[in-house]
Scaffold this active site. Structure first.
Site, PDB file in Angstrom:
ATOM      1  N   LYS A  13       0.831  -1.217   0.000  1.00 54.53           N
ATOM      2  CA  LYS A  13       0.000   0.000   0.000  1.00 54.53           C
ATOM      3  C   LYS A  13       0.856   1.255   0.000  1.00 54.53           C
ATOM      4  O   LYS A  13       0.649   2.166  -0.795  1.00 54.53           O
ATOM      5  CB  LYS A  13      -0.928   0.028   1.236  1.00 54.53           C
ATOM      6  CG  LYS A  13      -1.884  -1.150   1.341  1.00 54.53           C
ATOM      7  CD  LYS A  13      -2.829  -1.018   2.537  1.00 54.53           C
ATOM      8  CE  LYS A  13      -2.154  -1.059   3.898  1.00 54.53           C
ATOM      9  NZ  LYS A  13      -1.558  -2.350   4.257  1.00 54.53           N
ATOM     10  N   ARG A  86      -9.327   0.760   9.007  1.00 54.80           N
ATOM     11  CA  ARG A  86      -8.907  -0.603   9.306  1.00 54.80           C
ATOM     12  C   ARG A  86      -9.979  -1.364  10.077  1.00 54.80           C
ATOM     13  O   ARG A  86      -9.762  -2.517  10.441  1.00 54.80           O
ATOM     14  CB  ARG A  86      -7.638  -0.563  10.154  1.00 54.80           C
ATOM     15  CG  ARG A  86      -6.354  -0.847   9.374  1.00 54.80           C
ATOM     16  CD  ARG A  86      -5.223  -0.740  10.372  1.00 54.80           C
ATOM     17  NE  ARG A  86      -3.997  -1.376  10.002  1.00 54.80           N
ATOM     18  CZ  ARG A  86      -2.963  -0.736   9.458  1.00 54.80           C
ATOM     19  NH1 ARG A  86      -3.054   0.512   9.118  1.00 54.80           N
ATOM     20  NH2 ARG A  86      -1.841  -1.382   9.231  1.00 54.80           N
TER      21      ARG A  86
HETATM   22  P1  AMP Z   1       1.025   0.559   9.010  1.00 57.03           P
HETATM   23  O1  AMP Z   1       2.234   1.401   8.820  1.00 57.03           O
HETATM   24  O2  AMP Z   1      -0.147   1.015   8.193  1.00 57.03           O
HETATM   25  O3  AMP Z   1       1.298  -0.921   8.870  1.00 57.03           O
HETATM   26  O4  AMP Z   1       0.571   0.791  10.538  1.00 57.03           O
HETATM   27  C1  AMP Z   1       1.432   0.456  11.612  1.00 57.03           C
HETATM   28  C2  AMP Z   1       0.634   0.307  12.897  1.00 57.03           C
HETATM   29  O5  AMP Z   1      -0.018   1.533  13.226  1.00 57.03           O
HETATM   30  C3  AMP Z   1      -0.493  -0.723  12.873  1.00 57.03           C
HETATM   31  O6  AMP Z   1      -0.047  -2.054  13.083  1.00 57.03           O
HETATM   32  C4  AMP Z   1      -1.376  -0.210  14.013  1.00 57.03           C
HETATM   33  O7  AMP Z   1      -0.818  -0.511  15.273  1.00 57.03           O
HETATM   34  C5  AMP Z   1      -1.296   1.296  13.813  1.00 57.03           C
HETATM   35  N1  AMP Z   1      -2.331   1.795  12.878  1.00 57.03           N
HETATM   36  C6  AMP Z   1      -2.128   2.434  11.683  1.00 57.03           C
HETATM   37  N2  AMP Z   1      -3.296   2.758  11.094  1.00 57.03           N
HETATM   38  C7  AMP Z   1      -4.263   2.318  11.936  1.00 57.03           C
HETATM   39  C8  AMP Z   1      -5.687   2.330  11.905  1.00 57.03           C
HETATM   40  N3  AMP Z   1      -6.347   2.883  10.868  1.00 57.03           N
HETATM   41  N4  AMP Z   1      -6.356   1.762  12.934  1.00 57.03           N
HETATM   42  C9  AMP Z   1      -5.714   1.221  13.983  1.00 57.03           C
HETATM   43  N5  AMP Z   1      -4.382   1.154  14.083  1.00 57.03           N
HETATM   44  C10 AMP Z   1      -3.650   1.702  13.078  1.00 57.03           C
END
Ligand code: AMP
Length: 216
Positions: A13, A86
Site C-alpha cells: 500500500k 482498518r
Molecule cells: P502501518 O504502517 O499502516 O502498517 O501501521 C502500523 C501500525 O499503526 C499498525 O499495526 C497499528 O498498530 C497502527 N495503525 C495504523 N493505522 C491504523 C488504523 N487505521 N487503525 C488502527 N491502528 C492503526
C-alpha cells in the site's frame, strides 16, 4: 479523486501510494506514518500508541478517527488513504466525515496477496530514515548499495513490528478487524481488486488503469 488502498500488512500500500501521489497530484494519508511521526516527536499520543504498535495490535478507533479527521479534505486534488480505515467503525466514520465536507470516495482498491509470501516480504523490508522511501532486501534494493534512490540518505530503518511475533498479530488483526471492510465497500459498488503478487511496476499499472478510468 479520493482513493483508499486496502490490503494486509506488506501488500504494498505504502509503496504504491508514494508512486501514485505524484503522478495524480494526490496526497498520501498514511496513518501508520502519522503514528510513527508522533512517536518520533515524543508526543503524548506517540507514547500512548508505542506498545500497541510494536505488538502489532490496532490503535483504538477514537484515536485514529481524530487523527485522520484533521487531515482529510485539506488535499487539493484529493487523497490516497493508506492504512485507514482498518475497522468497520472507521469506515463508517470516514463516510460521515466525507459527507460533511461534501466529498466522495471514488474507489477502494484492494491489493490482493498471498499471506505466506507476505511474511518474507515483511522480513526483508526497510525504509529511508529521511524521506520514507521503502525498499526490500530481495525485491527492491536501492540502485546504489546503501544509498537512498530518492534523497541520497545513507540511513535506513527496519520496523519493530516487522518482527515475526508482531507480524502474526498484525495478520490476525487484518483478518478479524479489517477484512470485514471489504463487503462494506463491495455493497456500495466501489471495490476493485488488483493482483498484488505481480511485480511492483505491474501493480502500479493495474492501479493506474483504475485511476485513469475515474479521471476520464
Ligand atoms: P502501518 O504502517 O499502516 O502498517 O501501521 C502500523 C501500525 O499503526 C499498525 O499495526 C497499528 O498498530 C497502527 N495503525 C495504523 N493505522 C491504523 C488504523 N487505521 N487503525 C488502527 N491502528 C492503526
Amino acid at each position: 479523486m479520493n482513493i483508499i488502498l486496502l490490503g494486509p500488512p506488506g501488500a504494498g500500500k505504502g509503496t504504491q501510494a508514494k508512486r501514485l501521489e505524484e503522478r495524480y497530484g494526490l496526497v498520501q494519508l498514511a496513518t501508520g506514518d502519522m503514528l510513527r511521526a508522533e512517536r518520533a516527536s515524543g508526543s503524548d499520543l506517540g507514547k500512548k500508541v508505542q506498545a500497541i504498535m510494536d505488538a502489532g495490535r490496532l490503535v483504538s478507533d477514537d484515536i485514529m478517527i481524530d487523527l485522520i479527521a484533521s487531515r482529510i479534505g485539506k488535499a487539493g486534488k484529493g487523497f490516497i488513504l493508506d492504512g485507514f480505515p482498518r475497522t468497520v467503525p472507521q469506515a463508517e466514520a470516514l463516510d460521515a466525515m466525507l459527507a460533511q465536507k461534501g466529498l466522495k470516495l471514488d474507489r477502494v482498491i484492494e491489493i490482493s496477496v498471498d499471506e505466506a509470501a507476505l511474511i518474507d516480504r515483511l522480513a526483508g523490508r526497510f525504509t529511508c530514515v529521511k524521506c520514507g522511501a521503502s525498499y526490500h532486501d530481495i525485491n527492491n534494493r536501492p540502485k546504489h548499495e546503501g544509498v537512498c534512490d530518492v534523497c541520497g540518505s545513507k540511513e535506513f530503518l527496519r520496523r519493530a513490528d516487522d518482527k515475526p511475533e508482531a507480524v502474526k498479530t498484525r495478520f490476525e488483526a487484518y483478518r478479524a478487524q479489517t477484512a470485514p471492510i471489504l463487503p462494506y465497500y463491495r455493497d456500495k459498488g466501489i471495490l476493485t481488486q488488483v493482483d498484488g503478487m505481480a511485480d511492483i511496476d505491474h501493480v502500479t499499472r493495474q492501479i493506474s488503469g483504475v485511476m485513469d478510468k475515474i479521471r476520464g
